[in-house]
Design a protein around this motif. Structure first.
Motif, PDB file in Angstrom:
ATOM      1  N   UNK A  74       1.595  -5.327 -12.170  1.00 52.19           N
ATOM      2  CA  UNK A  74       1.180  -6.634 -12.674  1.00 52.19           C
ATOM      3  C   UNK A  74       2.160  -7.162 -13.723  1.00 52.19           C
ATOM      4  N   UNK A  75       2.725  -6.264 -14.518  1.00 56.00           N
ATOM      5  CA  UNK A  75       3.726  -6.679 -15.508  1.00 56.00           C
ATOM      6  C   UNK A  75       4.986  -7.175 -14.811  1.00 56.00           C
ATOM      7  N   UNK A  76       5.420  -6.460 -13.763  1.00 58.00           N
ATOM      8  CA  UNK A  76       6.623  -6.864 -13.040  1.00 58.00           C
ATOM      9  C   UNK A  76       6.446  -8.210 -12.345  1.00 58.00           C
ATOM     10  N   UNK A  77       5.213  -8.559 -12.046  1.00 58.20           N
ATOM     11  CA  UNK A  77       4.960  -9.847 -11.396  1.00 58.20           C
ATOM     12  C   UNK A  77       5.275 -11.027 -12.304  1.00 58.20           C
ATOM     13  N   UNK A  78       5.483 -10.754 -13.592  1.00 59.62           N
ATOM     14  CA  UNK A  78       5.853 -11.827 -14.511  1.00 59.62           C
ATOM     15  C   UNK A  78       7.243 -12.364 -14.199  1.00 59.62           C
ATOM     16  N   UNK A  79       8.063 -11.551 -13.494  1.00 57.65           N
ATOM     17  CA  UNK A  79       9.382 -12.012 -13.046  1.00 57.65           C
ATOM     18  C   UNK A  79       9.171 -12.830 -11.775  1.00 57.65           C
ATOM     19  N   UNK A  80       9.463 -14.102 -11.805  1.00 60.71           N
ATOM     20  CA  UNK A  80       9.146 -14.993 -10.692  1.00 60.71           C
ATOM     21  C   UNK A  80      10.100 -14.820  -9.511  1.00 60.71           C
ATOM     22  N   UNK A  81      11.365 -14.530  -9.767  1.00 58.04           N
ATOM     23  CA  UNK A  81      12.371 -14.404  -8.709  1.00 58.04           C
ATOM     24  C   UNK A  81      12.360 -12.978  -8.170  1.00 58.04           C
ATOM     25  N   UNK A  82      11.827 -12.785  -6.954  1.00 57.11           N
ATOM     26  CA  UNK A  82      11.698 -11.439  -6.398  1.00 57.11           C
ATOM     27  C   UNK A  82      13.055 -10.799  -6.129  1.00 57.11           C
ATOM     28  N   UNK A  83      14.056 -11.610  -5.754  1.00 60.99           N
ATOM     29  CA  UNK A  83      15.374 -11.049  -5.482  1.00 60.99           C
ATOM     30  C   UNK A  83      16.047 -10.579  -6.771  1.00 60.99           C
ATOM     31  N   UNK A  84      15.786 -11.264  -7.869  1.00 59.39           N
ATOM     32  CA  UNK A  84      16.283 -10.816  -9.161  1.00 59.39           C
ATOM     33  C   UNK A  84      15.640  -9.496  -9.549  1.00 59.39           C
TER      34      UNK A  84
ATOM     35  N   UNK B 153      -0.594   0.370 -11.100  1.00 59.58           N
ATOM     36  CA  UNK B 153      -1.098  -0.982 -10.890  1.00 59.58           C
ATOM     37  C   UNK B 153      -0.803  -1.898 -12.069  1.00 59.58           C
ATOM     38  N   UNK B 154      -0.981  -1.385 -13.284  1.00 60.88           N
ATOM     39  CA  UNK B 154      -0.694  -2.180 -14.479  1.00 60.88           C
ATOM     40  C   UNK B 154       0.792  -2.525 -14.563  1.00 60.88           C
ATOM     41  N   UNK B 155       1.657  -1.564 -14.248  1.00 61.96           N
ATOM     42  CA  UNK B 155       3.097  -1.828 -14.272  1.00 61.96           C
ATOM     43  C   UNK B 155       3.475  -2.875 -13.225  1.00 61.96           C
TER      44      UNK B 155
ATOM     45  N   UNK C 188       0.827  -1.207   0.000  1.00 59.46           N
ATOM     46  CA  UNK C 188       0.000   0.000   0.000  1.00 59.46           C
ATOM     47  C   UNK C 188       0.861   1.258   0.000  1.00 59.46           C
ATOM     48  N   UNK C 189       1.920   1.272   0.810  1.00 61.87           N
ATOM     49  CA  UNK C 189       2.796   2.452   0.846  1.00 61.87           C
ATOM     50  C   UNK C 189       3.490   2.655  -0.495  1.00 61.87           C
ATOM     51  N   UNK C 190       3.879   1.559  -1.152  1.00 64.24           N
ATOM     52  CA  UNK C 190       4.522   1.670  -2.458  1.00 64.24           C
ATOM     53  C   UNK C 190       3.552   2.222  -3.497  1.00 64.24           C
ATOM     54  N   UNK C 191       2.298   1.799  -3.428  1.00 61.03           N
ATOM     55  CA  UNK C 191       1.291   2.293  -4.373  1.00 61.03           C
ATOM     56  C   UNK C 191       1.060   3.785  -4.172  1.00 61.03           C
ATOM     57  N   UNK C 192       0.943   4.200  -2.918  1.00 57.45           N
ATOM     58  CA  UNK C 192       0.743   5.625  -2.630  1.00 57.45           C
ATOM     59  C   UNK C 192       1.905   6.449  -3.171  1.00 57.45           C
ATOM     60  N   UNK C 193       3.133   6.009  -2.897  1.00 58.33           N
ATOM     61  CA  UNK C 193       4.315   6.784  -3.275  1.00 58.33           C
ATOM     62  C   UNK C 193       4.557   6.767  -4.776  1.00 58.33           C
ATOM     63  N   UNK C 194       4.530   5.580  -5.389  1.00 62.03           N
ATOM     64  CA  UNK C 194       4.857   5.472  -6.814  1.00 62.03           C
ATOM     65  C   UNK C 194       3.844   6.214  -7.680  1.00 62.03           C
ATOM     66  N   UNK C 195       2.569   6.174  -7.302  1.00 64.01           N
ATOM     67  CA  UNK C 195       1.564   6.878  -8.093  1.00 64.01           C
ATOM     68  C   UNK C 195       1.799   8.385  -8.060  1.00 64.01           C
TER      69      UNK C 195
END
Length: 345
Positions: free
Chosen positions: A209-219, A205-207, A164-171
């Motif tokens: 969801x696109x980033x979620x295509x990367x499975x490795x969160x640390x990568x 939000x759309x961006x 939630x904090x990331x959504x508030x800030x990034x938007x």
């Protein structure tokens, strides 16, 4: 996670206060859970259970590249102080409250995180820590017995609040960037009744969801942090440059040059060292950053008269339909400034 991202985007689109209340609620829950973990760790220390602390750095490496990559994940956890800068316009008396909130929160967060990690090391040995996908959950299973169900819920709430904090800030970052002419005008629109940056929130939000295509969160963190620290270093270097070239410029918050100079050296370490230790991923991060050059050239560097007519027509059409679809309009800063000056008189 897709549902959580969409739900939080919707909440922040509907009402700013809803987003802040969600943030407050889940922050309190996270801090209470961390205090419980710390309490368990301190209790076990008082009972003399310190075997796991006898050789805490066993198997560690002094390779500068691995240290820099490890700092990416660590500094990602401490990035709340930077996130706060994105919502400066929505703060009351930011010249006072911004540095004050950072000065108070950073020591508190540092102490809580350090004590939490000490508690983890007290209960879990190194092999258990390295094998765990969720250290807090493993800690709860080992130390909390019948109350172990609390930790998974607390972890979920912590993730929800952090998202939630990331959504508030990034938007707000997209919104202000568009307002300054660095992004399409459609992202600088706000809802005519709710006063929320709906287009910027939906784009964010759309961006996500696109980033979620990367499975490795640390990568993903490595990709993000390389570009992040590169541009943060450039920004701080620019502020140092302006301090010498424009010494009389108004600065609401002014610090000694010692701090930005040290900060710049730290960002150099975080950017240059990984180029040798993790070259491929670092080059991917550079590629992501360089991909913005054509967009900057066409949309910012060129004057309006020299920009391709078809791009101008496309963005104008997109802006028009976004205004109609989301009931949004552009903020009028000139009117606000005039109103403020009238009140002052």
């Amino acid at each position: 996670f897709n549902f959580l991202c969409c739900s939080l985007t919707f909440i922040n689109c509907v009402n700013v206060k809803w987003g802040t209340r969600v943030q407050d609620l889940f922050t309190y829950a996270k801090v209470m859970a961390l205090i419980m973990v710390i309490t368990v760790g301190l209790y076990k220390i008082s009972q003399g259970e310190t075997e796991n602390l006898k050789d805490p750095f066993e198997g560690s490496t002094t390779d500068a590249g691995f240290i820099a990559l490890a700092l990416y994940s660590a500094l990602f956890s401490y990035s709340g102080w930077d996130t706060l800068n994105f919502v400066t316009e929505e703060m009351k008396n930011p010249e006072r409250n911004l540095p004050l909130s950072i000065a108070i929160s950073m020591p508190i967060v540092t102490i809580i995180y350090l004590l939490t990690n000490v508690a983890y090391y007290i209960v879990l040995d190194m092999s258990a820590l390295l094998a765990s996908d969720a250290v807090a959950v493993t800690f709860g299973n080992e130390a909390l017995s019948h109350a172990k169900w609390i930790i998974p819920i607390a972890v979920a709430m912590s993730c929800y609040g952090g998202l939630n904090s990331s959504i508030i800030a990034a938007s707000r970052l997209f919104y202000v960037g568009a307002r300054e002419g660095h992004l399409p005008n459609s992202l600088s629109l706000i809802h005519i009744k709710r006063f929320t940056p709906v287009p910027a929130l939906i784009f964010n939000g759309l961006m996500s969801l696109i980033y979620l295509l990367v499975e490795d969160v640390f990568l993903l963190i490595n990709y993000y942090c390389f570009s992040y620290w590169f541009f943060v270093g450039l920004s701080i270097a620019g502020l140092i440059y302006l301090r010498y070239t424009q010494p009389d410029r108004r600065r609401p918050i002014k610090l000694s040059l010692f701090f930005p100079v040290v900060y710049c050296f730290c960002t150099l370490f975080l950017v240059i060292i990984p180029l040798y230790s993790d070259t491929i991923n670092s080059l991917i991060g550079i590629g992501i950053a360089l991909s913005g050059i054509p967009a900057y050239f066409l949309g910012v560097y060129l004057t309006v008269e020299k920009r391709p007519w078809y791009l101008q027509k496309l963005f104008a059409t997109i802006t028009k339909y976004i205004q109609m679809l989301f009931c949004c309009c552009q903020e009028d800063h000139d009117l606000e400034t005039e109103t403020s000056e009238t009140k002052a008189k």
